[in-house]
Design a protein around this motif. Structure first.
Motif, PDB file in Angstrom:
ATOM      1  N   GLN A 190       5.958   2.120   6.083  1.00  0.00           N
ATOM      2  CA  GLN A 190       7.061   2.406   5.148  1.00  0.00           C
ATOM      3  C   GLN A 190       7.838   3.645   5.578  1.00  0.00           C
ATOM      4  O   GLN A 190       9.071   3.667   5.502  1.00  0.00           O
ATOM      5  CB  GLN A 190       6.492   2.594   3.738  1.00  0.00           C
ATOM      6  CG  GLN A 190       5.950   1.329   3.115  1.00  0.00           C
ATOM      7  CD  GLN A 190       5.216   1.587   1.814  1.00  0.00           C
ATOM      8  OE1 GLN A 190       4.858   2.725   1.516  1.00  0.00           O
ATOM      9  NE2 GLN A 190       4.962   0.530   1.044  1.00  0.00           N
ATOM     10  N   ILE A 210      13.485   1.608  -4.191  1.00  0.00           N
ATOM     11  CA  ILE A 210      12.782   0.336  -3.949  1.00  0.00           C
ATOM     12  C   ILE A 210      11.273   0.563  -3.961  1.00  0.00           C
ATOM     13  O   ILE A 210      10.517  -0.222  -4.551  1.00  0.00           O
ATOM     14  CB  ILE A 210      13.250  -0.280  -2.615  1.00  0.00           C
ATOM     15  CG1 ILE A 210      14.708  -0.759  -2.734  1.00  0.00           C
ATOM     16  CG2 ILE A 210      12.364  -1.430  -2.191  1.00  0.00           C
ATOM     17  CD1 ILE A 210      15.359  -1.128  -1.431  1.00  0.00           C
ATOM     18  N   THR A 213      10.063   1.033  -7.505  1.00  0.00           N
ATOM     19  CA  THR A 213      10.039  -0.237  -8.240  1.00  0.00           C
ATOM     20  C   THR A 213       8.810  -1.062  -7.845  1.00  0.00           C
ATOM     21  O   THR A 213       8.134  -1.646  -8.702  1.00  0.00           O
ATOM     22  CB  THR A 213      11.328  -1.030  -7.953  1.00  0.00           C
ATOM     23  OG1 THR A 213      12.463  -0.188  -8.161  1.00  0.00           O
ATOM     24  CG2 THR A 213      11.442  -2.238  -8.844  1.00  0.00           C
ATOM     25  N   LYS A 214       8.526  -1.107  -6.547  1.00  0.00           N
ATOM     26  CA  LYS A 214       7.356  -1.858  -6.073  1.00  0.00           C
ATOM     27  C   LYS A 214       6.058  -1.258  -6.609  1.00  0.00           C
ATOM     28  O   LYS A 214       5.115  -1.989  -6.918  1.00  0.00           O
ATOM     29  CB  LYS A 214       7.326  -1.865  -4.539  1.00  0.00           C
ATOM     30  CG  LYS A 214       8.342  -2.801  -3.905  1.00  0.00           C
ATOM     31  CD  LYS A 214       8.234  -2.783  -2.400  1.00  0.00           C
ATOM     32  CE  LYS A 214       9.214  -3.756  -1.757  1.00  0.00           C
ATOM     33  NZ  LYS A 214       9.140  -3.723  -0.270  1.00  0.00           N
ATOM     34  N   ARG A 215       6.022   0.061  -6.704  1.00  0.00           N
ATOM     35  CA  ARG A 215       4.826   0.727  -7.214  1.00  0.00           C
ATOM     36  C   ARG A 215       4.561   0.331  -8.664  1.00  0.00           C
ATOM     37  O   ARG A 215       3.399   0.158  -9.069  1.00  0.00           O
ATOM     38  CB  ARG A 215       5.010   2.239  -7.090  1.00  0.00           C
ATOM     39  CG  ARG A 215       3.749   3.037  -7.260  1.00  0.00           C
ATOM     40  CD  ARG A 215       4.001   4.495  -6.993  1.00  0.00           C
ATOM     41  NE  ARG A 215       2.779   5.273  -7.012  1.00  0.00           N
ATOM     42  CZ  ARG A 215       2.723   6.574  -6.783  1.00  0.00           C
ATOM     43  NH1 ARG A 215       3.818   7.246  -6.512  1.00  0.00           N
ATOM     44  NH2 ARG A 215       1.571   7.213  -6.813  1.00  0.00           N
ATOM     45  N   LEU A 217       5.639  -2.526 -10.078  1.00  0.00           N
ATOM     46  CA  LEU A 217       5.340  -3.961 -10.120  1.00  0.00           C
ATOM     47  C   LEU A 217       3.900  -4.257  -9.709  1.00  0.00           C
ATOM     48  O   LEU A 217       3.314  -5.246 -10.150  1.00  0.00           O
ATOM     49  CB  LEU A 217       6.313  -4.720  -9.208  1.00  0.00           C
ATOM     50  CG  LEU A 217       7.774  -4.770  -9.664  1.00  0.00           C
ATOM     51  CD1 LEU A 217       8.655  -5.317  -8.571  1.00  0.00           C
ATOM     52  CD2 LEU A 217       7.918  -5.614 -10.926  1.00  0.00           C
ATOM     53  N   MET A 218       3.336  -3.405  -8.855  1.00  0.00           N
ATOM     54  CA  MET A 218       1.954  -3.596  -8.412  1.00  0.00           C
ATOM     55  C   MET A 218       0.960  -3.444  -9.563  1.00  0.00           C
ATOM     56  O   MET A 218      -0.148  -3.984  -9.512  1.00  0.00           O
ATOM     57  CB  MET A 218       1.617  -2.597  -7.303  1.00  0.00           C
ATOM     58  CG  MET A 218       2.208  -2.954  -5.958  1.00  0.00           C
ATOM     59  SD  MET A 218       2.032  -1.630  -4.755  1.00  0.00           S
ATOM     60  CE  MET A 218       0.274  -1.640  -4.494  1.00  0.00           C
ATOM     61  N   TRP A 228       9.281 -10.709  -5.819  1.00  0.00           N
ATOM     62  CA  TRP A 228       9.779  -9.512  -6.501  1.00  0.00           C
ATOM     63  C   TRP A 228      11.260  -9.250  -6.218  1.00  0.00           C
ATOM     64  O   TRP A 228      11.778  -8.205  -6.598  1.00  0.00           O
ATOM     65  CB  TRP A 228       8.968  -8.288  -6.062  1.00  0.00           C
ATOM     66  CG  TRP A 228       7.548  -8.304  -6.531  1.00  0.00           C
ATOM     67  CD1 TRP A 228       6.976  -9.189  -7.399  1.00  0.00           C
ATOM     68  CD2 TRP A 228       6.514  -7.390  -6.167  1.00  0.00           C
ATOM     69  NE1 TRP A 228       5.643  -8.890  -7.604  1.00  0.00           N
ATOM     70  CE2 TRP A 228       5.335  -7.779  -6.860  1.00  0.00           C
ATOM     71  CE3 TRP A 228       6.452  -6.275  -5.342  1.00  0.00           C
ATOM     72  CZ2 TRP A 228       4.123  -7.090  -6.722  1.00  0.00           C
ATOM     73  CZ3 TRP A 228       5.251  -5.593  -5.211  1.00  0.00           C
ATOM     74  CH2 TRP A 228       4.095  -5.996  -5.890  1.00  0.00           C
ATOM     75  N   ASP A 229      11.918 -10.176  -5.580  1.00  0.00           N
ATOM     76  CA  ASP A 229      13.321  -9.944  -5.193  1.00  0.00           C
ATOM     77  C   ASP A 229      14.225  -9.762  -6.407  1.00  0.00           C
ATOM     78  O   ASP A 229      15.202  -8.995  -6.351  1.00  0.00           O
ATOM     79  CB  ASP A 229      13.838 -11.121  -4.352  1.00  0.00           C
ATOM     80  CG  ASP A 229      13.158 -11.171  -2.990  1.00  0.00           C
ATOM     81  OD1 ASP A 229      12.614 -10.127  -2.576  1.00  0.00           O
ATOM     82  OD2 ASP A 229      13.164 -12.242  -2.357  1.00  0.00           O
ATOM     83  N   LEU A 232      13.900  -6.041  -7.567  1.00  0.00           N
ATOM     84  CA  LEU A 232      14.290  -4.958  -6.655  1.00  0.00           C
ATOM     85  C   LEU A 232      15.786  -4.711  -6.720  1.00  0.00           C
ATOM     86  O   LEU A 232      16.573  -5.664  -6.825  1.00  0.00           O
ATOM     87  CB  LEU A 232      13.886  -5.307  -5.219  1.00  0.00           C
ATOM     88  CG  LEU A 232      12.382  -5.480  -4.963  1.00  0.00           C
ATOM     89  CD1 LEU A 232      12.143  -5.902  -3.525  1.00  0.00           C
ATOM     90  CD2 LEU A 232      11.631  -4.198  -5.259  1.00  0.00           C
TER      91      LEU A 232
END
Length: 350
Positions: A190, A210, A213-215, A217-218, A228-229, A232
């Motif tokens: 990353q 981004i 947001t991923k953190r 969603l996890m 997850w598109d 994001l």
């Protein structure tokens, strides 16, 4: 052709039965820790790596080197610091019990050469930690643009770099034309993507949003097998060009006849009579013109130098006499006022 025995053999190799030892709590991707005694025999050949370090790191490395030697001695690796050539060398010995530790030791001296402190660099010897030195010097040719984008990666007071370190769980050091990163494998990947995007003129705040947001969603297990598109943020590149003011040209009147031919250099010489002069006369004329130009330039410079010695105009001083204050004081009334005040004070005291 009879393929029945082959099909039976294929089916027999596939274990379709239950596996009571294979439970869900087993992590098949977990890296087992390599301990002393796991390698049954010693290494047959000696492996060594060397790396150069800049002059400004010499003093720090001299202070820290005893700690480096002690740290690598636990893994059976020998470390040398050559101050004459300006290099660091790591070698395997007969006591080395981990065959891959020499690669980790090479990464350690590389990080030390790139201004990473020893307290952070020694973490690379752990199994789940890796390092990456990202070269950013060749991304842009313009030096000013390179400095601006590198500063954009660091951010005001290093805030952007701190946010990136928290999200990726990596230690990041920006030094010169390289970025040294140290952390888990996923975080290093990353960091590389964010650094290369920043040097390619994509602001790091977009990638940080981004990652944030991923953190989040996890944490939701229901979204484990979904795309997850849709969650994001989508950032479109806007290429805003500054419009230059159009210069309006005035159209000339149309004439079917071509413009008159301009006189050539020879025609001008014929008109002035210079064409019929001799070479000596031409040279003399040029010298006279040159000397006149020099005299005018010298006179201009002389005036500029004389301007320094000219005194500035003085301000006019006000010479009018100060008028005296004609307001008179009534002394008798003042005495009477003080006397009355003293009588009042005496009465109060009695």
């Amino acid at each position: 052709i009879n393929t029945k025995p082959l099909e039976e053999a294929v089916v027999s190799t596939q274990s379709t039965g239950e596996k009571p030892w294979d439970t869900d709590d087993i992590d098949h991707w977990k890296m087992e820790e390599f301990k002393p005694g796991d390698m049954k025999s010693n290494l047959l050949e000696e492996s060594s790596f060397a790396t150069l370090f800049p002059k400004y790191r010499e003093k720090y490395l001299q202070q820290v080197w005893p700690n480096v030697v002690a740290c690598l001695k636990e893994y059976g690796v020998h470390a040398l610091l050559d101050l004459i050539e300006g290099s660091m060398i790591v070698k395997t010995t007969r006591k080395t019990w981990d065959p891959y530790v020499i690669i980790k030791a090479r990464d350690l001296i590389k990080l030390l050469a790139r201004s990473v402190p020893f307290e952070q660099a020694k973490r690379v010897l752990q199994d789940e930690i890796t390092s990456d030195i990202i070269k950013i010097g060749n991304v842009t040719r313009n030096k000013e643009r390179f400095v601006k984008r590198r500063q954009r990666l660091v951010g005001p007071n290093g805030n952007t770099l701190k946010a990136l370190e928290l999200l990726t769980e990596c230690y990041i050091k920006v030094q010169g034309s390289t970025v040294a990163a140290l952390g888990p494998y996923k975080g290093i990947k990353q960091v590389r993507n964010v650094v290369m995007d920043t040097m390619s003129n994509i602001h790091p705040i977009y990638n940080i949003k981004i990652l944030m947001t991923k953190r989040e969603l996890m944490k939701d297990p229901t979204l484990k097998n979904e795309s997850w598109d849709r969650f994001l943020p989508q950032f479109k590149k806007k290429n805003v060009q500054t419009k230059k003011p159009k210069v309006q040209k005035t159209k000339k009147k149309y004439t079917p006849f071509p413009p008159p031919q301009q006189p050539s250099k020879v025609d001008l010489q014929l008109e002035s009579g210079e064409y019929f002069l001799k070479e000596a006369d031409k040279k003399q004329k040029k010298q006279v013109e040159k000397s006149e130009k020099q005299e005018t330039k010298a006179a201009m410079k002389r005036k500029e130098k004389e301007q320094v010695f000219i005194a500035p105009a003085e301000e006019k001083i006000n010479t009018k006499p100060i008028e005296a204050d004609n307001t008179s004081v009534d002394i008798e009334a003042l005495k009477k006022k003080l006397k009355d005040k003293n009588i009042k004070v005496a009465k109060k005291d009695s």
